[in-house]
Design an enzyme around this catalytic site. Structure first.
Site, PDB file in Angstrom:
ATOM      1  N   TRP A 129       0.823  -1.218   0.000  1.00 53.58           N
ATOM      2  CA  TRP A 129       0.000   0.000   0.000  1.00 53.58           C
ATOM      3  C   TRP A 129       0.853   1.262   0.000  1.00 53.58           C
ATOM      4  O   TRP A 129       0.349   2.358  -0.213  1.00 53.58           O
ATOM      5  CB  TRP A 129      -0.959  -0.001   1.203  1.00 53.58           C
ATOM      6  N   ASP A 130       2.144   1.098   0.217  1.00 49.04           N
ATOM      7  CA  ASP A 130       3.074   2.229   0.194  1.00 49.04           C
ATOM      8  C   ASP A 130       2.943   3.042  -1.091  1.00 49.04           C
ATOM      9  O   ASP A 130       3.079   4.266  -1.091  1.00 49.04           O
ATOM     10  CB  ASP A 130       4.525   1.735   0.276  1.00 49.04           C
ATOM     11  N   GLU A 144       1.564  -1.618  13.311  1.00 52.88           N
ATOM     12  CA  GLU A 144       1.626  -3.080  13.376  1.00 52.88           C
ATOM     13  C   GLU A 144       2.113  -3.585  14.729  1.00 52.88           C
ATOM     14  O   GLU A 144       2.271  -4.794  14.910  1.00 52.88           O
ATOM     15  CB  GLU A 144       2.512  -3.603  12.244  1.00 52.88           C
ATOM     16  N   LYS A 193       4.445   1.975  16.109  1.00 59.84           N
ATOM     17  CA  LYS A 193       5.459   1.783  15.072  1.00 59.84           C
ATOM     18  C   LYS A 193       5.475   2.946  14.081  1.00 59.84           C
ATOM     19  O   LYS A 193       6.536   3.413  13.678  1.00 59.84           O
ATOM     20  CB  LYS A 193       5.179   0.476  14.323  1.00 59.84           C
ATOM     21  N   GLN A 194       4.301   3.403  13.685  1.00 64.62           N
ATOM     22  CA  GLN A 194       4.201   4.460  12.680  1.00 64.62           C
ATOM     23  C   GLN A 194       2.862   5.152  12.836  1.00 64.62           C
ATOM     24  O   GLN A 194       1.986   4.699  13.554  1.00 64.62           O
ATOM     25  CB  GLN A 194       4.335   3.888  11.278  1.00 64.62           C
TER      26      GLN A 194
END
EC number: 2.4.1.8
Length: 775
Positions: A367-368, A498, A607-608
């Site tokens: 999906w990046d 994640e 994580k992000q």
């Protein structure tokens, strides 16, 4: 962090030999041209630490999925971009002694990637055990003009002896992927042949029970020899073994005479050539490029790079110091690698997280692309490039429907894969494959982003609505009605963070799902009302009952929220965690390398960007104070152990006036690989996050947005810089924006006047004119 790469505005420079960091430098000096790519490996033999890597775009192998317990819906295989034939090999022997930098004494060593011209250059002096010394000077590039070819100039100069030097340029297909199961090799030899100064090796991917496409790749080479710049006659002895061909050349050398070998090579794949044409086409290609010669090929290649830099360069103005050079080097490195990876010429290709620089993540599509890469190509390339990225997903729609059907969905519901080469899901971790379904929403958002930027409304009817309806049908079946909450909920989710798996009501996923349904309803209404002869067939499959259900979900979606803090909750149970900050665990970083997975999952650490990812996508739907409260709550808990994280935080920090935080995050994203922040650059570069670095400058510092169909900028100047500038392509026009203390300069490079906004004030810039806005 590693600090051995010299700061320079145009080059990646390794000064001095660092064998312990060699795999990192191989990643950093990778070359590519959209069709093929190659890590910065040595041409000569090297027995030290190295990860050989040569890759051909679109060529993959379906390796069997390895899981402990098989579950219904698991993908059959994990698609891997293959390590292909090593075309750069040139072994050097000096009267029985092999040139190997792991065993020789190395001095005057330099490895330089010239990003301005796309050339990798290496020089060194090697001293053998016998005391003999040679100087080596090597240059190579993967041509972006002849995009199935590469060329090498490799010179050897004996410094203190006369004697025999043996050069053996080769094509080696007996290679394997680092991530192969049990060391399995994936290529079968089909054909090999040699002629004077030439050799060809055709390989085919091994057959598998998965009935995916087999690929043939024909690699060819041709060589020429010069001594002190003059062509000489030479003997070429053919060498053949399993999956290997070479030309062995013995030359009488004299001290201080330079022997130069030119090697021209091609990689032709059955993806682009008929099987019966591979070998003859490879021979014709070799004949054509060798007739040009290295000098002409290099000049054409450098000119093509100059044209690209003229469109996409970001220039940072500052003091002539290492700090400014570090920032300039960082952004150019990211742009350079993006341009090497994807050209948009072929809608069958996409962008893997490692591009042509390594094997991690299989080299497949995530999906990046939609969330991070598309904005870069929208603004810096021809419109067809971004369009092809979207068409790629449209071509895979039927596979997405099949993926959803495997999980029990029906009526044309589409679930796009987390990892893919062909549209079929290839990811083998259940908490990602089944639960990280927000990737579906990123694809819908990309359609919205493309149309908003280009104004290409025709895309909806031609391709877009089919994809939007499939995704909307998935969301409508994935939610369920909660009698307790009297709302629609989504259970068993993994969000962008994640470090939480199998949670309920991830705010980002719930919001994105409702937005997708809302946007699809809007698209349906728009196309139904359009007075056009072109109507997508999918419109005829939509019932009033289905559309009413979608609207009911939009109106009644549940969003977890903390009324006390006035923040959106990442998921239902987030406040049950011990709420710490990154400052509390400094000695434990990075937690993905120092903590157990159990401990990570129970922690509050992120994580992000997750909630913040949603606020980035949909910032126009929230007021500034809402964004501020959520940023202040979540950013201190974010460990940024995903390469995709810092750029989102740059953009939001800049919007909120947190300039110091924005710059801190910019340096992290721009130099993520150059400084090896996460201790993983040796596995390959973070190509897709590099687009986030571009966004950090343009959308973060530059404050670029599209409002009411026009460009708008709210820029700020980091105190470390004296100025910066960038170009934006928008709806057929190009504008250059330069930000300096107290002013913004806008240059309209187009043939028509352009209206845009600077800090909320609308201005019109005449064609080929410049306006300066003070303040």
């Amino acid at each position: 962090m590693k600090n051995y790469i010299k700061h320079d505005p145009w080059c990646i420079i390794e000064e001095g030999f660092y064998p312990e960091y060699n795999e990192i430098t191989e990643s950093l000096t990778s070359l590519g041209n959209g069709r093929m790519g190659q890590r910065g490996n040595f041409e000569e033999q090297f027995s030290g630490k190295t990860l050989l890597g040569n890759y051909v775009a679109g060529v993959f192998y379906p390796d069997k999925t390895r899981v402990g317990w098989w579950k219904n819906g698991y993908p059959r295989y994990f698609a891997k971009v293959l390590n292909a034939c090593n075309w750069i090999g040139i072994n050097v022997d000096i009267e029985g002694e092999t040139l190997d930098l792991a065993t020789c004494t190395v001095s005057d060593y330099s490895r330089v990637l010239n990003m301005k011209e796309g050339i990798l250059e290496r020089t060194f002096v090697a001293t053998f055990a016998s005391g003999k010394q040679v100087r080596v000077h090597a240059q190579r590039f993967c041509s972006i003009v002849d995009d199935e070819a590469g060329a090498i100039r490799y010179s050897v100069t004996p410094l203190n002896f006369d004697g025999t030097i043996t050069l053996t340029p080769s094509l080696d297909g007996d290679i394997s992927n680092k991530d192969s199961n049990y060391g399995e090799k994936f290529w079968d030899e089909i054909h090999k042949e040699t002629a004077f100064g030439e050799a060809y090796l055709e390989m085919r991917t091994k057959d598998t029970p998965f009935k995916t496409e087999l690929f043939n790749v024909c690699t060819g080479m041709k060589i020429d020899i010069l001594v002190n710049g003059e062509s000489v006659d030479f003997q070429s002895k053919p060498v053949k073994s399993a999956k290997y061909v070479a030309c062995k050349i013995e030359l009488k050398a004299k001290a201080n005479e330079e022997i130069t070998l030119y090697k021209y090579a091609v990689n032709l794949a059955s993806l682009n050539h008929a099987l019966e044409d591979l070998l003859p086409n490879a021979k014709a290609y070799i004949a054509r490029i060798s007739a040009k010669g290295f000098k002409q090929m290099k000049a054409e290649h450098a000119q093509a790079w100059a044209e690209r830099w003229a469109q996409n360069d970001i220039i940072i103005e500052g003091d002539s110091d290492s700090r400014t050079d570090a920032a300039q080097q960082g952004i150019r490195f990211n742009i350079f690698q993006l341009e090497q990876t994807y050209t948009g010429e072929d809608a069958r290709l996409n962008i893997g997280p490692k591009g042509f620089t390594g094997e991690k993540y299989g080299g497949s599509t995530y999906w990046d692309t939609e969330a991070y890469c598309l904005p870069f190509y929208l603004a810096t390339a021809d419109q067809k490039v971004a369009r092809n990225l979207l068409v790629y997903r449209h071509k895979h729609l039927q596979k997405a429907i099949e993926n959803a059907a495997m999980l029990g969905f029906n009526n044309g519901a589409a679930l796009y894969p987390m990892v893919t080469m062909t549209g079929e899901e290839c990811h083998n971790e259940w908490e990602i494959t089944f639960e990280e379904i927000h990737r579906n929403g990123a694809i819908a958002y990309a359609i919205h982003d493309y149309i908003r930027h280009t104004g290409d409304e025709s895309y909806l009817a031609e391709y877009g609505l089919d994809v939007l309806v499939g995704i909307a049908r998935f969301w409508a079946q994935r939610v369920n009605w909660s009698a307790d909450k009297k709302k629609y909920v989504m259970l068993g989710i993994t969000g962008p963070n994640e470090y939480e798996n199998n949670v309920n009501n991830n705010w980002y996923t719930n919001y994105l799902a409702a937005w997708c349904l809302r946007y699809t309803l809007s698209a349906v209404n728009s196309l139904q009302a359009a007075d056009s002869g072109v109507q997508p067939a999918v419109l005829g499959t939509l019932s009033e009952e289905e559309l009413t259900k979608w609207q009911h979900i939009v109106d009644n979606m549940y969003y977890p929220y903390d009324a006390e803090r006035q923040v959106f909750l990442q998921q239902d149970g987030f406040l049950d965690k011990e709420l710490l900050t990154v400052e509390d665990i400094k000695e434990h970083r990075p937690i993905n390398q120092k903590w157990s997975w159990d401990r990570i999952l129970r922690s509050c650490f992120i994580k992000q960007a997750d909630v913040l990812q949603g606020l980035y996508f949909f910032e126009e739907e929230f007021d500034t104070e809402t964004i501020r409260r959520n940023f202040d709550f979540y950013e201190p808990m974010t460990v940024h152990e995903s390469s995709l994280s810092p750029c989102v935080h740059v953009i939001q920090a800049a919007k909120l006036g947190y300039n110091e935080k924005a710059y801190e995050m910019y340096l992290r994203t721009s130099r993520l690989d150059l400084d090896d922040y996460n201790n993983d650059t040796e596995d390959g570069l973070h190509i897709t996050s590099m687009a986030g670095t571009w966004m950090s400058v343009v959308k973060g510092f530059g404050g670029m947005r599209i409002k009411d169909g026009k460009l708008a900028f709210t820029p700020f100047l980091p105190e470390q810089w004296k100025g910066y500038s960038f170009r934006i392509g928008f709806r057929g026009q190009v504008v250059r924006v330069a930000v300096r203390p107290g002013e913004v300069e806008v240059e309209n490079l187009s043939s028509q006047a352009l209206s845009l906004a600077i800090n909320g004030t609308e201005i019109t810039v005449a064609a080929q004119a410049t306006e300066v806005v003070k303040g």
